[in-house]
Write an enzyme that holds these catalytic residues in place. Structure first.
Site, short mmCIF file in Angstrom:
data_model
loop_
_atom_site.label_atom_id
_atom_site.label_comp_id
_atom_site.label_asym_id
_atom_site.label_seq_id
_atom_site.Cartn_x
_atom_site.Cartn_y
_atom_site.Cartn_z
N ARG A 150 -22.23 5.58 -16.21
CA ARG A 150 -21.72 6.85 -16.74
C ARG A 150 -21.17 6.65 -18.14
O ARG A 150 -20.90 5.53 -18.57
CB ARG A 150 -20.63 7.39 -15.82
CG ARG A 150 -21.19 7.81 -14.48
CD ARG A 150 -20.10 8.10 -13.49
NE ARG A 150 -19.46 6.87 -13.02
CZ ARG A 150 -18.46 6.84 -12.17
NH1 ARG A 150 -17.96 7.96 -11.69
NH2 ARG A 150 -17.94 5.70 -11.78
N TYR A 178 -25.71 0.21 3.73
CA TYR A 178 -24.62 -0.39 2.94
C TYR A 178 -24.31 -1.79 3.47
O TYR A 178 -24.24 -2.77 2.72
CB TYR A 178 -23.40 0.52 3.05
CG TYR A 178 -22.16 0.03 2.35
CD1 TYR A 178 -22.07 0.02 0.96
CD2 TYR A 178 -21.05 -0.40 3.08
CE1 TYR A 178 -20.91 -0.39 0.33
CE2 TYR A 178 -19.89 -0.82 2.45
CZ TYR A 178 -19.83 -0.81 1.07
OH TYR A 178 -18.69 -1.24 0.44
N LEU A 187 -16.12 2.40 -14.43
CA LEU A 187 -15.45 3.70 -14.32
C LEU A 187 -15.23 4.11 -12.87
O LEU A 187 -14.75 5.20 -12.60
CB LEU A 187 -16.29 4.77 -15.03
CG LEU A 187 -16.38 4.63 -16.55
CD1 LEU A 187 -17.34 5.66 -17.13
CD2 LEU A 187 -15.02 4.77 -17.20
N ASP A 203 -27.11 0.28 -16.95
CA ASP A 203 -27.74 0.63 -15.68
C ASP A 203 -28.06 -0.69 -14.98
O ASP A 203 -28.93 -1.45 -15.42
CB ASP A 203 -29.02 1.42 -15.98
CG ASP A 203 -29.82 1.73 -14.71
OD1 ASP A 203 -29.44 1.24 -13.63
OD2 ASP A 203 -30.82 2.46 -14.82
N GLY A 236 -19.80 -1.18 -13.28
CA GLY A 236 -19.18 -0.10 -12.49
C GLY A 236 -17.73 0.12 -12.90
O GLY A 236 -16.88 0.44 -12.07
N1 SER Z 1 -14.55 1.56 1.60
C1 SER Z 1 -15.94 1.29 1.81
C2 SER Z 1 -16.64 2.43 2.41
O1 SER Z 1 -16.04 3.15 3.16
C3 SER Z 1 -16.10 0.12 2.72
O2 SER Z 1 -16.27 -1.01 1.99
O3 SER Z 1 -17.79 2.58 2.17
#
Ligand code: SER
Length: 324
Positions: free
Chosen positions: A36, A146, A10, A57, A8
Site C-alpha cells: 500500500r 493460512y 503498514l 509487492d 508489510g
Molecule cells: N491472529 C491471526 C489470525 O487470527 C492468527 O495468527 O488470523
C-alpha cells in the site's frame, strides 16, 4: 550496521514494529515497505518522518531482491501476509502471497546473507494437535490455508537455515491486540473490535462463540518478543522456527467481563457468530506452552488481560475522542 527491512510495514504489526526498530537502531537503519501507499494510510500519520519507505509487492521476488541489494539490507522482518479469515476467502491469493513472499525473502536473504524473521502463528496447529498446553514440538495438521502456509513457512525457514546457513528465526504468535493500525482479516481480531465497539456503543456482536478460548498477546509484548528473538544468542536457540509464545488466554465472555469492570453498561451478544471463523478458532489450541521460548531466549510477557484491557481502553478512547 547493515539496514533492516520490514515488509508489510503498514499492517497491524508493521506499523508498531517500524517505530520500535527506529527507536532501537536509528531511522537511518530502518527501511519500511508495503504494497500500500503510505500517504493513504491513516496509521502512517503517526510515524516518524525520517524513515525510508518503499513500495513493495512481496509476490515479486525480483523487487525484493533489488530492494535488499539497493539498501544493503542485513535483516528482514517479513510481515506481509494474509491472515486466517481473509485467506479462507481467497486461498489462492493467500498461497501466492504467504508462500511466494516468504520464498522471495529467503532467496534474497540467502544471496545477501540476511537474517530473517518469519511470524508463524497458533494457526500452524490443527484439530489433531493437543489442545491444552500445546507443546513446542507436536502434531501440526492445520485445516486452513493460512495454517498450511504457516507450517510450510516454518519448514522452509528451517531448510534455509540447515541447507544454506541463513539465520532464520520465528515465533508462533497468538492473537494480537493493538490500537494503532487496525488488524485485517484475522480470526482473533474480534478482541480488537470489542474494545472499539465497547467504547463507541457499549455494545458488541461477537463473531465467535462466548466460550472460544484462544491465546492472546498485547502488541508491546509481541514487538518485544520479535526483537528479543532476533537479538538472542544463536548458540542458545534449539528451536529457531518457530517458538510458541503466549501472554494470556481468554474467551470473548472473559474479555467482555474485564471490559465491564471499566464500562459497566457494556453488553456483548452472540447472535451473529460466523461459522467459518468459528470453525477456524475451534481448530486452534486453547492454550500453548511457551517454555522453550522462556528457556532459550528468556521470553517473558509484561501484559496480562487486566493491564492490557486498561491500556487499550485508554488508548482507543483517546483516539476515538480525537477523531470524533
Ligand atoms: N491472529 C491471526 C489470525 O487470527 C492468527 O495468527 O488470523
Amino acid at each position: 550496521m547493515r539496514k533492516i527491512l520490514i515488509t508489510g510495514a503498514l499492517g497491524q504489526i508493521g506499523s508498531e514494529l517500524v517505530p520500535a526498530l527506529i527507536a532501537r537502531y536509528g531511522a537511518e537503519n530502518v527501511v519500511a515497505s508495503d504494497l500500500r501507499m503510505r500517504r493513504m494510510e491513516p496509521a502512517a500519520e503517526a510515524w516518524p518522518d525520517t524513515e525510508m519507505f518503499e513500495h513493495l509487492d512481496c509476490t515479486d521476488a525480483v523487487a525484493i531482491h533489488n530492494l535488499v541489494q539497493r539498501y544493503d539490507i542485513g535483516a528482514i522482518y517479513h510481515m506481509a501476509a494474509l491472515l486466517s479469515a481473509i485467506a479462507e476467502e481467497k486461498p489462492q491469493a493467500a498461497w501466492n502471497l504467504n508462500m511466494g513472499g516468504l520464498y522471495g525473502v529467503l532467496e534474497a536473504a540467502r544471496q545477501h546473507r540476511c537474517q530473517v524473521f518469519m511470524p508463524s502463528s497458533i494457526g500452524a496447529f490443527g484439530p489433531a494437535t493437543p489442545m491444552v498446553d500445546t507443546p513446542q514440538v507436536t502434531i501440526q495438521r492445520p485445516t486452513t490455508i493460512y495454517g498450511v502456509t504457516k507450517v510450510a513457512g516454518e519448514l522452509l525457514c528451517d531448510y534455509y537455515h540447515s541447507r544454506f546457513g541463513v539465520d532464520t528465526r520465528g515465533l508462533r504468535l497468538p492473537g494480537l491486540v493493538s490500537h494503532k493500525a487496525p488488524p485485517g482479516g484475522g480470526t482473533t481480531d474480534y478482541a480488537v473490535d470489542m474494545f472499539h465497539q465497547a467504547i463507541r456503543y457499549q455494545h458488541f456482536s461477537c463473531f465467535l462463540e462466548a466460550d472460544t478460548r484462544l491465546d492472546m498477546m498485547y502488541m508491546p509484548d509481541a514487538i518485544k518478543a520479535m526483537i528479543g528473538l532476533m537479538e538472542a544468542d544463536p548458540k542458545r536457540l534449539l528451536h529457531r522456527n518457530a517458538f510458541n509464545v503466549t501472554a494470556m488466554n481468554f474467551t470473548p465472555d472473559e474479555l467482555a467481563a474485564e471490559i465491564r469492570t471499566h464500562i459497566p453498561d457494556f453488553v456483548i451478544e452472540y447472535d451473529n457468530v460466523d461459522p467459518v471463523c468459528q470453525a477456524i478458532a475451534d481448530s486452534w489450541p486453547r492454550s500453548i506452552d511457551d517454555s522453550a521460548a522462556r528457556g532459550e531466549w528468556d521470553w517473558s510477557p509484561d501484559y496480562g488481560i487486566k493491564d492490557m484491557t486498561a491500556d487499550m481502553l485508554d488508548k482507543v478512547g483517546a483516539k476515538l475522542h480525537q477523531t470524533g
